[in-house]
Structures are given as structure tokens and as C-alpha cells.
Design a protein around this motif. Sequence first.
Motif, PDB file in Angstrom:
ATOM      1  N   CYS A 205       0.991  -1.415  -0.233  1.00 20.07           N
ATOM      2  CA  CYS A 205       0.046  -0.207   0.232  1.00 20.07           C
ATOM      3  C   CYS A 205       0.858   1.519  -0.066  1.00 20.07           C
ATOM      4  CB  CYS A 205      -0.893  -0.024   1.352  1.00 20.07           C
ATOM      5  SG  CYS A 205      -1.904   1.432   1.701  1.00 20.07           S
ATOM      6  N   LYS A 206       1.793   1.078   1.029  1.00 19.43           N
ATOM      7  CA  LYS A 206       2.885   2.587   1.106  1.00 19.43           C
ATOM      8  C   LYS A 206       3.629   2.643  -0.745  1.00 19.43           C
ATOM      9  CE  LYS A 206       3.982   3.297   5.600  1.00 19.43           C
ATOM     10  NZ  LYS A 206       5.012   2.765   6.739  1.00 19.43           N
ATOM     11  N   PHE A 207       4.418   1.528  -0.826  1.00 23.28           N
ATOM     12  CA  PHE A 207       4.746   1.425  -2.900  1.00 23.28           C
ATOM     13  C   PHE A 207       3.829   2.327  -3.511  1.00 23.28           C
ATOM     14  CE2 PHE A 207       6.368  -0.062  -6.490  1.00 23.28           C
ATOM     15  CZ  PHE A 207       7.057   0.118  -6.911  1.00 23.28           C
ATOM     16  N   GLY A 208       2.537   1.597  -3.032  1.00 26.34           N
ATOM     17  CA  GLY A 208       2.062   2.880  -4.262  1.00 26.34           C
ATOM     18  C   GLY A 208       1.361   3.998  -4.021  1.00 26.34           C
ATOM     19  N   CYS A 209       0.703   4.186  -2.824  1.00 18.13           N
ATOM     20  CA  CYS A 209       0.636   5.204  -2.347  1.00 18.13           C
ATOM     21  C   CYS A 209       1.766   5.527  -3.289  1.00 18.13           C
ATOM     22  CB  CYS A 209       0.232   5.644  -1.028  1.00 18.13           C
ATOM     23  SG  CYS A 209       0.050   7.329  -0.480  1.00 18.13           S
TER      24      CYS A 209
END
Length: 116
Positions: free
Chosen positions: A79-83
Motif C-alpha cells: 500500500c505504501k509503495f503504491g501510494c
Amino acid sequence: MGEKNVKVISLMVIVMLGMFPAKSSALSELCYVGCLVKCGFTHRHDQKAMSQCPLSCLEKCIFPWSPTGETSTSHNHYCKFGCAAANCIDKSTPKDPRGSQVERCVNSFCHTKCTN
């Protein structure tokens, strides 16, 4: 000549520190900027490859290092990577990493967005 040596040594220190990302899902400015400097230097004659440096460094610095060479598969990391890819690295380049801005965005905005 002395000033050039100081710049080269400083660059080497940044790159070396950037090779050891933190084990948490928090993005380290040192990891990100060190990786960008190294990637930018490696691809200095290939603009297309250099343009991919922010994304590849984001990946290297968000997914924690492990002794077995595996990366975490937790939802929070992905999630952090995509965000971060969508919201935090758009103005970051090897020549102007904006490491503190990227770190702040990932560790505050994306952390809040990705916490269950």
C-alpha cells in the motif's frame, strides 16, 4: 583538486549509507537519496533509465531488507509503495532528490492512508 576529492568522498558516503535501508516500512531519506545518487550516476548517459530511478529506489527503500534476500509481502508495504509511487515521487529526480519531502510524504500521508 581537494574540493573534487571532498565531493567524491561525500558521494561515496551517501551511496554507502543508502545501501542499508531500515528494516521497518518507514522510508529512510538516507536510503532514498543514496539510492538515487547511485542510480543517477550509473545511468547518467541514459535518460530513459535515469527517469526510472525514483521508482526503483522507492521500491528498494520501502520493502525492508532481510538476511534471506526476501521482501515483506505485507499489505502495508505494498500500500505504501503504491501510494508513494502515485503521490510522493513525481518531482523527485537523481539531480534533485527532494529526499525530505519524499520521506515526509511516505511516512505521514501514505502511512495514514495505508493503516488498517
